[in-house]
Motif scaffolding. Structure first.
Motif, PDB file in Angstrom:
ATOM      1  N   VAL A 165     -20.069 -19.483   4.214  1.00 47.56           N
ATOM      2  CA  VAL A 165     -19.464 -18.382   4.952  1.00 47.56           C
ATOM      3  C   VAL A 165     -19.653 -17.109   4.146  1.00 47.56           C
ATOM      4  O   VAL A 165     -19.298 -17.057   2.964  1.00 47.56           O
ATOM      5  CB  VAL A 165     -17.964 -18.643   5.209  1.00 47.56           C
ATOM      6  N   VAL A 166     -20.224 -16.097   4.790  1.00 50.08           N
ATOM      7  CA  VAL A 166     -20.336 -14.774   4.188  1.00 50.08           C
ATOM      8  C   VAL A 166     -19.098 -14.007   4.632  1.00 50.08           C
ATOM      9  O   VAL A 166     -18.902 -13.757   5.832  1.00 50.08           O
ATOM     10  CB  VAL A 166     -21.622 -14.058   4.628  1.00 50.08           C
ATOM     11  N   ALA A 167     -18.233 -13.672   3.684  1.00 55.22           N
ATOM     12  CA  ALA A 167     -16.947 -13.056   3.993  1.00 55.22           C
ATOM     13  C   ALA A 167     -17.098 -11.589   4.351  1.00 55.22           C
ATOM     14  O   ALA A 167     -17.733 -10.831   3.622  1.00 55.22           O
ATOM     15  CB  ALA A 167     -16.002 -13.207   2.808  1.00 55.22           C
ATOM     16  N   ASN A 168     -16.518 -11.217   5.476  1.00 50.19           N
ATOM     17  CA  ASN A 168     -16.384  -9.803   5.835  1.00 50.19           C
ATOM     18  C   ASN A 168     -15.047  -9.275   5.340  1.00 50.19           C
ATOM     19  O   ASN A 168     -14.920  -8.099   5.020  1.00 50.19           O
ATOM     20  CB  ASN A 168     -16.454  -9.611   7.353  1.00 50.19           C
ATOM     21  N   ASN A 169     -14.050 -10.162   5.300  1.00 48.01           N
ATOM     22  CA  ASN A 169     -12.712  -9.772   4.880  1.00 48.01           C
ATOM     23  C   ASN A 169     -12.032 -10.969   4.222  1.00 48.01           C
ATOM     24  O   ASN A 169     -12.060 -12.068   4.766  1.00 48.01           O
ATOM     25  CB  ASN A 169     -11.907  -9.310   6.094  1.00 48.01           C
ATOM     26  N   VAL A 170     -11.436 -10.750   3.065  1.00 51.44           N
ATOM     27  CA  VAL A 170     -10.644 -11.782   2.392  1.00 51.44           C
ATOM     28  C   VAL A 170      -9.247 -11.216   2.213  1.00 51.44           C
ATOM     29  O   VAL A 170      -9.062 -10.190   1.558  1.00 51.44           O
ATOM     30  CB  VAL A 170     -11.229 -12.172   1.019  1.00 51.44           C
ATOM     31  N   GLN A 171      -8.278 -11.880   2.834  1.00 49.66           N
ATOM     32  CA  GLN A 171      -6.893 -11.433   2.746  1.00 49.66           C
ATOM     33  C   GLN A 171      -6.123 -12.367   1.832  1.00 49.66           C
ATOM     34  O   GLN A 171      -6.159 -13.583   2.010  1.00 49.66           O
ATOM     35  CB  GLN A 171      -6.263 -11.438   4.136  1.00 49.66           C
ATOM     36  N   PHE A 172      -5.423 -11.802   0.856  1.00 47.53           N
ATOM     37  CA  PHE A 172      -4.619 -12.594  -0.067  1.00 47.53           C
ATOM     38  C   PHE A 172      -3.314 -12.929   0.647  1.00 47.53           C
ATOM     39  O   PHE A 172      -2.625 -12.059   1.136  1.00 47.53           O
ATOM     40  CB  PHE A 172      -4.311 -11.831  -1.341  1.00 47.53           C
ATOM     41  N   MET A 173      -2.979 -14.203   0.689  1.00 46.81           N
ATOM     42  CA  MET A 173      -1.763 -14.632   1.360  1.00 46.81           C
ATOM     43  C   MET A 173      -0.627 -14.737   0.346  1.00 46.81           C
ATOM     44  O   MET A 173      -0.866 -14.902  -0.846  1.00 46.81           O
ATOM     45  CB  MET A 173      -1.996 -15.974   2.058  1.00 46.81           C
ATOM     46  N   PRO A 174       0.637 -14.652   0.825  1.00 44.59           N
ATOM     47  CA  PRO A 174       1.774 -14.713  -0.104  1.00 44.59           C
ATOM     48  C   PRO A 174       1.759 -15.983  -0.930  1.00 44.59           C
ATOM     49  O   PRO A 174       1.383 -17.051  -0.448  1.00 44.59           O
ATOM     50  CB  PRO A 174       2.993 -14.696   0.825  1.00 44.59           C
ATOM     51  N   ARG A 175       2.183 -15.834  -2.161  1.00 41.12           N
ATOM     52  CA  ARG A 175       2.260 -16.980  -3.066  1.00 41.12           C
ATOM     53  C   ARG A 175       3.526 -17.766  -2.786  1.00 41.12           C
ATOM     54  O   ARG A 175       4.528 -17.211  -2.363  1.00 41.12           O
ATOM     55  CB  ARG A 175       2.270 -16.507  -4.511  1.00 41.12           C
ATOM     56  N   GLY A 176       3.468 -19.060  -3.078  1.00 38.77           N
ATOM     57  CA  GLY A 176       4.627 -19.926  -2.888  1.00 38.77           C
ATOM     58  C   GLY A 176       5.627 -19.756  -4.006  1.00 38.77           C
ATOM     59  O   GLY A 176       5.507 -18.892  -4.873  1.00 38.77           O
ATOM     60  N   SER A 177       6.619 -20.621  -4.040  1.00 37.75           N
ATOM     61  CA  SER A 177       7.682 -20.516  -5.036  1.00 37.75           C
ATOM     62  C   SER A 177       7.196 -20.798  -6.447  1.00 37.75           C
ATOM     63  O   SER A 177       7.892 -20.505  -7.404  1.00 37.75           O
ATOM     64  CB  SER A 177       8.816 -21.481  -4.686  1.00 37.75           C
ATOM     65  N   GLY A 178       5.991 -21.352  -6.598  1.00 31.27           N
ATOM     66  CA  GLY A 178       5.481 -21.646  -7.929  1.00 31.27           C
ATOM     67  C   GLY A 178       5.040 -20.407  -8.675  1.00 31.27           C
ATOM     68  O   GLY A 178       4.879 -20.411  -9.875  1.00 31.27           O
ATOM     69  N   GLY A 179       4.839 -19.287  -7.946  1.00 32.03           N
ATOM     70  CA  GLY A 179       4.361 -18.066  -8.580  1.00 32.03           C
ATOM     71  C   GLY A 179       5.473 -17.039  -8.655  1.00 32.03           C
ATOM     72  O   GLY A 179       6.648 -17.358  -8.742  1.00 32.03           O
ATOM     73  N   GLN A 180       5.083 -15.787  -8.567  1.00 38.12           N
ATOM     74  CA  GLN A 180       6.049 -14.710  -8.631  1.00 38.12           C
ATOM     75  C   GLN A 180       6.856 -14.695  -7.338  1.00 38.12           C
ATOM     76  O   GLN A 180       6.330 -14.903  -6.257  1.00 38.12           O
ATOM     77  CB  GLN A 180       5.325 -13.376  -8.819  1.00 38.12           C
ATOM     78  N   SER A 181       8.126 -14.388  -7.425  1.00 40.10           N
ATOM     79  CA  SER A 181       9.004 -14.482  -6.266  1.00 40.10           C
ATOM     80  C   SER A 181       8.730 -13.403  -5.230  1.00 40.10           C
ATOM     81  O   SER A 181       9.034 -13.580  -4.072  1.00 40.10           O
ATOM     82  CB  SER A 181      10.460 -14.411  -6.709  1.00 40.10           C
ATOM     83  N   ASP A 182       8.185 -12.248  -5.623  1.00 43.77           N
ATOM     84  CA  ASP A 182       7.958 -11.187  -4.651  1.00 43.77           C
ATOM     85  C   ASP A 182       6.631 -11.323  -3.923  1.00 43.77           C
ATOM     86  O   ASP A 182       6.327 -10.539  -3.035  1.00 43.77           O
ATOM     87  CB  ASP A 182       8.047  -9.809  -5.311  1.00 43.77           C
ATOM     88  N   GLY A 183       5.806 -12.310  -4.253  1.00 46.66           N
ATOM     89  CA  GLY A 183       4.542 -12.540  -3.559  1.00 46.66           C
ATOM     90  C   GLY A 183       3.445 -11.561  -3.938  1.00 46.66           C
ATOM     91  O   GLY A 183       2.381 -11.579  -3.350  1.00 46.66           O
ATOM     92  N   SER A 184       3.690 -10.678  -4.911  1.00 45.75           N
ATOM     93  CA  SER A 184       2.672  -9.689  -5.270  1.00 45.75           C
ATOM     94  C   SER A 184       1.597 -10.329  -6.142  1.00 45.75           C
ATOM     95  O   SER A 184       1.810 -11.351  -6.772  1.00 45.75           O
ATOM     96  CB  SER A 184       3.310  -8.508  -5.992  1.00 45.75           C
ATOM     97  N   TYR A 185       0.457  -9.678  -6.170  1.00 46.52           N
ATOM     98  CA  TYR A 185      -0.676 -10.168  -6.944  1.00 46.52           C
ATOM     99  C   TYR A 185      -0.892  -9.276  -8.148  1.00 46.52           C
ATOM    100  O   TYR A 185      -0.890  -8.058  -8.040  1.00 46.52           O
ATOM    101  CB  TYR A 185      -1.950 -10.182  -6.091  1.00 46.52           C
ATOM    102  N   GLN A 186      -1.073  -9.904  -9.277  1.00 41.70           N
ATOM    103  CA  GLN A 186      -1.415  -9.211 -10.505  1.00 41.70           C
ATOM    104  C   GLN A 186      -2.830  -9.646 -10.869  1.00 41.70           C
ATOM    105  O   GLN A 186      -3.260 -10.726 -10.488  1.00 41.70           O
ATOM    106  CB  GLN A 186      -0.443  -9.587 -11.633  1.00 41.70           C
ATOM    107  N   PRO A 187      -3.569  -8.829 -11.605  1.00 38.46           N
ATOM    108  CA  PRO A 187      -4.924  -9.242 -11.971  1.00 38.46           C
ATOM    109  C   PRO A 187      -4.918 -10.607 -12.655  1.00 38.46           C
ATOM    110  O   PRO A 187      -4.106 -10.877 -13.530  1.00 38.46           O
ATOM    111  CB  PRO A 187      -5.381  -8.146 -12.939  1.00 38.46           C
TER     112      PRO A 187
END
Length: 158
Positions: A98-120
């Motif tokens: 699949v050649v991606a036109n758009n990749v959307q980051f979905m919210p993280r579950g409870s195993g990650g950060q609670s606010d669902g934000s992405y850090q590098p």
């Protein structure tokens, strides 16, 4: 006759994205996506997993490499592409990807950060091999929410 080549997938990354640059300086990131299907057969709960290779280009490739890691949930929109090549031993190989036109980051579950934000996820992408000069950026984030990466030019409605 009309035709349509459109794919939308929601799944988890099976490996960390791999970023490379073409000789012309274009970023190319590849990663795997696992898409699960749960169903019932003869009263038994079953699960089937489909593994798909994804390719992203340009700024989107760099953003995917910077923010996503193995296990992250992502929504990928793109098109199917058939690729074939010959191995050094002379064997012919081919695959769909699949050649991606758009990749959307979905919210993280409870195993990650609670606010669902992405850090590098990584410190810095590998340096480009004598890439041609890039056009100047628009500067700043333009008022975008800092918890998500800046959008690609392709994501803007104008």
């Amino acid at each position: 006759m009309a035709s349509l080549n459109s794919v939308t997938l929601l799944g988890n990354l099976t490996r960390d994205p791999e970023l490379r640059y073409t000789p012309q300086g274009t970023a190319v990131t590849t990663f795997g996506l696992a898409v699960n299907r749960r169903y019932s057969q003869e009263g038994q709960a079953r699960e089937e997993v489909c593994f798909i290779d994804i390719v992203a280009f340009g700024r989107q490739a760099e953003t995917v490499n910077e923010y996503l890691t193995k296990g992250n949930l992502a929504l990928v929109e793109g098109r199917l592409q058939w690729r074939s090549w010959e191995t050094p031993e002379g064997q012919k190989r081919s695959k769909h990807e699949v050649v991606a036109n758009n990749v959307q980051f979905m919210p993280r579950g409870s195993g990650g950060q609670s606010d669902g934000s992405y850090q590098p996820a990584r410190s810095a992408p590998p340096s480009r091999p004598s890439a041609p000069p890039q056009p100047p950026s628009m500067g700043g984030r333009g008022g975008f929410d800092d918890s998500f990466p800046p959008p690609d030019d392709d994501d803007l409605p104008f």
